[in-house]
Enzyme design. Structure first.
Site, PDB file in Angstrom:
ATOM      1  N   HIS A  18       0.774  -1.174   0.056  1.00 24.51           N
ATOM      2  CA  HIS A  18      -0.178   0.004  -0.161  1.00 24.51           C
ATOM      3  C   HIS A  18       0.670   1.105  -0.007  1.00 24.51           C
ATOM      4  CE1 HIS A  18      -3.931   2.215   1.685  1.00 24.51           C
ATOM      5  NE2 HIS A  18      -2.750   2.796   1.831  1.00 24.51           N
ATOM      6  N   GLU A  19       2.062   1.186   1.151  1.00 22.37           N
ATOM      7  CA  GLU A  19       3.065   2.491   0.887  1.00 22.37           C
ATOM      8  C   GLU A  19       3.530   2.736  -0.356  1.00 22.37           C
ATOM      9  OE1 GLU A  19       1.401   4.837   3.396  1.00 22.37           O
ATOM     10  OE2 GLU A  19       0.444   3.736   4.697  1.00 22.37           O
ATOM     11  N   GLU A  57      -4.722   8.119  -3.028  1.00 23.60           N
ATOM     12  CA  GLU A  57      -5.305   6.722  -2.933  1.00 23.60           C
ATOM     13  C   GLU A  57      -5.710   5.137  -3.693  1.00 23.60           C
ATOM     14  OE1 GLU A  57      -4.805   6.013   0.413  1.00 23.60           O
ATOM     15  OE2 GLU A  57      -5.862   3.944   0.776  1.00 23.60           O
ATOM     16  N   HIS A  66       1.496   4.817  -3.032  1.00 25.76           N
ATOM     17  CA  HIS A  66       1.821   5.682  -2.607  1.00 25.76           C
ATOM     18  C   HIS A  66       3.148   6.282  -3.738  1.00 25.76           C
ATOM     19  CE1 HIS A  66      -1.357   6.673  -0.939  1.00 25.76           C
ATOM     20  NE2 HIS A  66      -1.651   6.226   0.594  1.00 25.76           N
TER      21      HIS A  66
HETATM   22 ZN    ZN Z   1      -3.465   5.373   1.831  1.00 26.55          ZN
END
Ligand code: ZN
Length: 491
Positions: free
Chosen positions: A261-262, A291, A265
């Site tokens: 997830h990170e 996101e 980003h």
């Molecule tokens: Zn996030």
């Protein structure tokens, strides 16, 4: 750049200095949530407030206004720089310097209270601070009079162009699609996830996550990973983009999926045009689009069958005693288990948005004055019962679970998660998304070309139109969920 208009050149120099102050603040915040000893808390809050104040003073100084009025753009990028800086400037000058510093210091103090209140299940200890946060959030919104809903200016700061009314409508439409899917799935037996709940040593978990994100295209020469309580991504320059994770040795999904997830980003930030360095263009264009990228790499890629057909043998080789006896199909079902649950960050793709929607509604009610902070814990439990059919045993896993309100403001901080899910599928459908054989290059190239490199040059709406030919629509996301979970649960 040799022919740059002199006022633009002067403006850029000042913007770099302001960015330096902001980046120094980001580094202090990163340190606060990774390595800082508890004794550093009080001074750190003050230091962050000082940097915020200096940056805000510098950015709202009359000279910036004068340069913005006088500067001329010679090309498209310079034009975008002036446009985005003017927008930021018009917003910033409405917020008094003293208020910006006060808010920053209050946020640091409240964050520290929350880090103690949550493990102690002690909402009362952080309640007065949260009441102050609500008060400050209202004051912040009121610096932008003329709104339809008091949340609008706060939403606009995170997701430019969005309003409470628009989001309410989109969320309503999505909710109508999601609820029957959740009902149909949860009527079936819950998938067995015991294969993920064995003992997985920390070092091997971290190494595997890093192997995957390196393959995604995360550049460790321009980034690193550390541990924290509540994973996040931050950047100090386009050449230094940091991600964080948390590891549970009895839960394989925790570190792995927060890492993916990170990293999503981070890929966005690492992919921004280096020419934008140190200017307001060097960032993600909105919370929702940011996101959308974390969810793309975490879910659309990282929880897909094609991804695991390639990576599962490597994961089995990393944890042979734990996973050799577990077939891929069992593992795939486990990482895509759908279940009504209490914690947003652990929620599956199908129920996740219900967690976001109730938080969004609470933000509106709190700002409207229809809900008091003291009544929030009970309102939280009641809403979880009605929306997800469960009640947390305490506030720790209730109203204290997310850092956002305790380290930020109330308003505009949650809608980006669901907008991100919606946008992720819309972008992904338009992108070359075949990742068979662990080949992410075509997808990453497309995302970099159509989203990442532009930074804040285009708004979310403009990016979507350019990349997909359409405004935001929930259809691709609903299609994606129906197909994937329809197959998994034979709906
Ligand atoms: Zn996030």
């Amino acid at each position: 750049m040799v022919n740059m208009h002199p006022q633009l050149q002067e403006l850029k120099k000042l913007l770099h200095e302001i960015d330096d102050l902001g980046s120094a603040g980001s580094l202090l915040s990163w340190d606060q949530t990774t390595y800082m000893p508890p004794g550093g808390a009080a001074a750190r809050g003050r230091q962050l407030a000082t940097l915020t104040k200096l940056a805000h003073e510098k950015f709202t100084a009359p000279v910036i206004g004068k340069l913005l009025a006088a500067a001329r753009a010679e090309n498209e990028d310079e034009d975008a720089l002036l446009r985005v800086t003017r927008r930021d400037y018009e917003r910033a000058i409405k917020i008094p310097v003293a208020f910006a510093a006060q808010l920053s210091e209050h946020q640091s103090q409240t964050y520290e209270l929350w880090t103690k209140a949550r493990p102690a299940n002690d909402f009362a200890s952080v309640r007065p601070a949260l009441e102050k946060t609500l008060d400050l959030s209202r004051q912040l919104a009121d610096f932008f009079p003329g709104y339809n809903h008091i949340a609008d200016p706060l939403i606009d700061a995170a997701d430019y162009g969005m309003k409470a009314a628009t989001i309410r409508q989109v969320f309503g439409e999505l909710r109508a699609q999601l609820v029957p899917i959740v009902k149909a799935i949860t009527a079936q037996p819950v998938a067995d996830e015991s294969c993920l709940r064995q003992h997985f040593p920390e070092a091997a978990q971290l190494a595997f996550g890093q192997l995957v994100i390196r393959q995604f295209g995360f550049d460790f020469q321009r980034g690193r990973q550390d541990k924290t309580h509540h994973p996040f991504m931050t950047k100090f320059s386009l050449g230094d983009v940091r991600i964080t994770t948390r590891v549970k040795e009895n839960d394989l999904g925790e570190a792995l999926f927060s890492t993916l997830h990170e990293a999503g980003h981070a890929l966005y930030e690492q992919g921004i045009d280096p020419g934008y360095e140190g200017t307001p263009l060097a960032g993600g264009t909105s919370a929702g689009v940011h996101e959308s990228q974390s969810r793309t790499w975490e879910n659309l890629v990282g929880r897909s069958r094609a991804f695991w057909e390639f990576f599962y043998p490597q994961l089995q080789a990393t944890f042979p005693t734990q996973l050799k006896p577990v077939p891929l199909a069992t593992f795939y079902r486990a990482i895509n288990k759908v279940e009504r649950s209490l914690i947003r960050t652990d929620a599956d793709e199908v129920t996740y948005n219900l967690h976001v929607m109730l938080r969004f509604d609470f933000e509106l009610q709190l700002l409207e004055g229809k809900l008091a902070v003291k009544d929030l814990p009970d309102a939280w439990h009641a809403r979880y019962e009605s929306d997800l059919g469960l009640r947390a045993p305490d506030d720790r896993d209730g109203v204290l679970q997310d850092v956002h309100w305790y380290g930020g403001i109330i308003g505009g901080v949650f809608q980006g998660y669901t907008l991100g899910n919606i946008l992720s599928a819309q972008f992904f459908e338009a992108a070359p998304h075949d990742i068979a054989g662990g080949n992410f290059k075509a997808l990453h190239d497309w995302l970099r070309e159509n989203i990442y490199r532009h930074g804040r040059k285009f708004t979310a709406d403009e990016l979507l139109q350019r990349a997909t030919g359409q405004p935001m629509t929930i259809e691709p996301y609903v299609r994606y969920l129906r197909k994937k979970y329809g197959e998994l649960y034979r709906l």
